[in-house]
Scaffold this motif. Structure first.
Motif, short mmCIF file in Angstrom:
data_model
loop_
_atom_site.label_atom_id
_atom_site.label_comp_id
_atom_site.label_asym_id
_atom_site.label_seq_id
_atom_site.Cartn_x
_atom_site.Cartn_y
_atom_site.Cartn_z
N UNK A 173 8.06 31.45 -25.16
CA UNK A 173 7.56 32.92 -25.05
C UNK A 173 7.80 33.45 -23.79
N UNK A 174 8.59 34.40 -23.83
CA UNK A 174 8.91 35.03 -22.64
C UNK A 174 8.12 36.54 -22.43
N UNK A 175 7.35 36.98 -21.87
CA UNK A 175 6.66 38.38 -21.88
C UNK A 175 6.48 38.94 -20.49
N UNK A 176 6.22 40.23 -20.49
CA UNK A 176 5.76 40.93 -19.33
C UNK A 176 4.28 40.64 -19.15
N UNK A 177 3.61 41.33 -18.42
CA UNK A 177 2.32 41.19 -17.98
C UNK A 177 1.43 41.75 -19.17
N UNK A 178 1.97 42.46 -19.98
CA UNK A 178 1.12 42.92 -21.15
C UNK A 178 1.21 42.07 -22.28
N UNK A 179 1.88 41.06 -22.07
CA UNK A 179 2.31 40.10 -23.48
C UNK A 179 3.07 40.61 -24.15
N UNK A 180 3.94 41.85 -23.99
CA UNK A 180 5.25 42.04 -24.72
C UNK A 180 6.58 41.40 -24.46
N UNK A 181 7.00 40.76 -25.44
CA UNK A 181 8.41 40.18 -24.87
C UNK A 181 8.99 39.35 -26.41
N UNK A 182 9.68 38.45 -26.01
CA UNK A 182 10.21 37.71 -27.19
C UNK A 182 9.81 36.23 -27.35
N UNK A 183 10.10 35.78 -28.45
CA UNK A 183 9.60 34.34 -28.98
C UNK A 183 11.11 33.75 -29.27
N UNK A 184 11.37 32.65 -28.45
CA UNK A 184 12.43 31.89 -28.94
C UNK A 184 12.11 30.64 -29.80
N UNK A 185 12.86 30.37 -31.03
CA UNK A 185 12.77 29.44 -31.79
C UNK A 185 14.18 28.31 -31.38
N UNK A 186 14.11 27.41 -31.17
CA UNK A 186 15.44 26.70 -30.99
C UNK A 186 15.38 25.12 -31.56
N UNK A 187 16.48 24.98 -32.32
CA UNK A 187 16.50 23.62 -32.66
C UNK A 187 17.66 23.02 -31.96
N UNK A 188 17.58 21.62 -31.50
CA UNK A 188 18.35 20.82 -30.64
C UNK A 188 18.94 19.81 -31.42
N UNK A 202 28.50 17.23 -38.95
CA UNK A 202 27.25 16.79 -39.59
C UNK A 202 25.87 17.27 -38.93
N UNK A 203 25.89 16.81 -37.56
CA UNK A 203 24.71 17.05 -37.05
C UNK A 203 24.47 18.55 -36.82
N UNK A 204 25.56 19.24 -36.42
CA UNK A 204 25.44 20.81 -36.14
C UNK A 204 25.07 21.63 -37.59
N UNK A 205 25.58 21.02 -38.62
CA UNK A 205 25.07 21.93 -39.92
C UNK A 205 23.61 21.50 -40.21
N UNK A 206 23.37 20.18 -39.86
CA UNK A 206 22.12 20.12 -40.19
C UNK A 206 20.94 21.13 -39.24
N UNK A 207 21.30 21.17 -38.12
CA UNK A 207 20.57 22.09 -37.09
C UNK A 207 20.50 23.58 -37.51
N UNK A 208 21.93 23.91 -38.23
CA UNK A 208 21.79 25.27 -38.83
C UNK A 208 20.77 25.30 -39.81
N UNK A 209 20.81 24.46 -40.84
CA UNK A 209 19.85 24.39 -41.97
C UNK A 209 18.47 24.37 -41.62
N UNK A 210 18.35 23.77 -40.44
CA UNK A 210 16.85 23.58 -39.93
C UNK A 210 16.33 25.00 -39.17
N UNK A 211 17.33 25.58 -38.54
CA UNK A 211 16.83 26.73 -37.93
C UNK A 211 16.73 28.11 -39.01
N UNK A 212 17.59 27.83 -40.16
CA UNK A 212 17.52 29.01 -41.34
C UNK A 212 16.10 28.73 -41.89
N UNK A 213 15.72 27.61 -42.17
CA UNK A 213 14.39 27.37 -42.82
C UNK A 213 13.30 27.89 -42.20
N UNK A 214 13.51 27.91 -40.64
CA UNK A 214 12.43 28.45 -39.82
C UNK A 214 12.16 30.06 -39.81
#
Length: 164
Positions: free
Chosen positions: A56-71, A88-100
């Motif tokens: 989570x990256x945010x300003x002092x008020x708590x507004x910002x972005x949430x990042x979800x990353x598969x590695x 194979x590994x990269x396609x697996x990562x794509x499916x994992x992030x899409x399911x998130x």
């Protein structure tokens, strides 16, 4: 968030945990954001389930972005090369992030990405550069690598860098 350092290697093979550490280092230095928080971080050696990295990256008020990353790494924790091919590994990562993806990212400031060793970025871009769905979802790539002094760092590839 502490800065992670490991011994420098000429051929940049990285474990999944090293890829995650490189992305954490990247976010530690990203922008002028006041709040930089690792919400969750999976340990690949423990076979933990769920998103590999949530930040989570945010300003002092708590507004910002949430990042979800598969590695995905290109070597095992014991230092040996992965049995699976990169495709194979990269396609697996794509499916994992899409399911998130559970909500419209543009309305919730959610950003989704896949982190891999930087040596694999061109192969990844070639696999997805003309994929309409991934472009629409604005999936980002993060390329992890060692610096010459042994630090782990990452580069963020935005949708404009990836997709046609």
């Amino acid at each position: 968030m502490p800065h992670i350092r490991v011994p420098f290697m000429k051929k940049d093979l990285l474990t999944e945990n090293e890829v995650i550490d490189a992305v954490v280092n990247y976010f530690n230095t990203k922008g002028r954001t006041e709040v930089k928080k690792v919400v969750s971080r999976a340990d690949a050696s423990q076979k933990e389930h769920g998103v590999d990295l949530q930040i989570k990256l945010a300003n002092a008020k708590g507004n910002g972005n949430k990042y979800f990353i598969e590695a995905k790494g290109n070597k095992r924790a014991d230092g040996t090369a992965m049995r699976s091919t990169f495709n194979t590994n990269f396609r697996w990562a794509i499916s994992q992030i899409i399911l998130r993806i559970k909500v419209d990212s543009t309305k919730n400031n959610y950003i989704y990405g896949i982190a891999i060793p930087d040596s694999e970025i061109e192969r990844a871009k070639n696999l997805i550069h003309d994929n309409w769905a991934l472009k629409t979802l604005k999936i980002r790539l993060y390329g992890a690598r060692h610096t010459e002094n042994g630090d782990l760092e990452a580069i963020e590839y935005l949708p404009s860098d990836i997709y046609n």
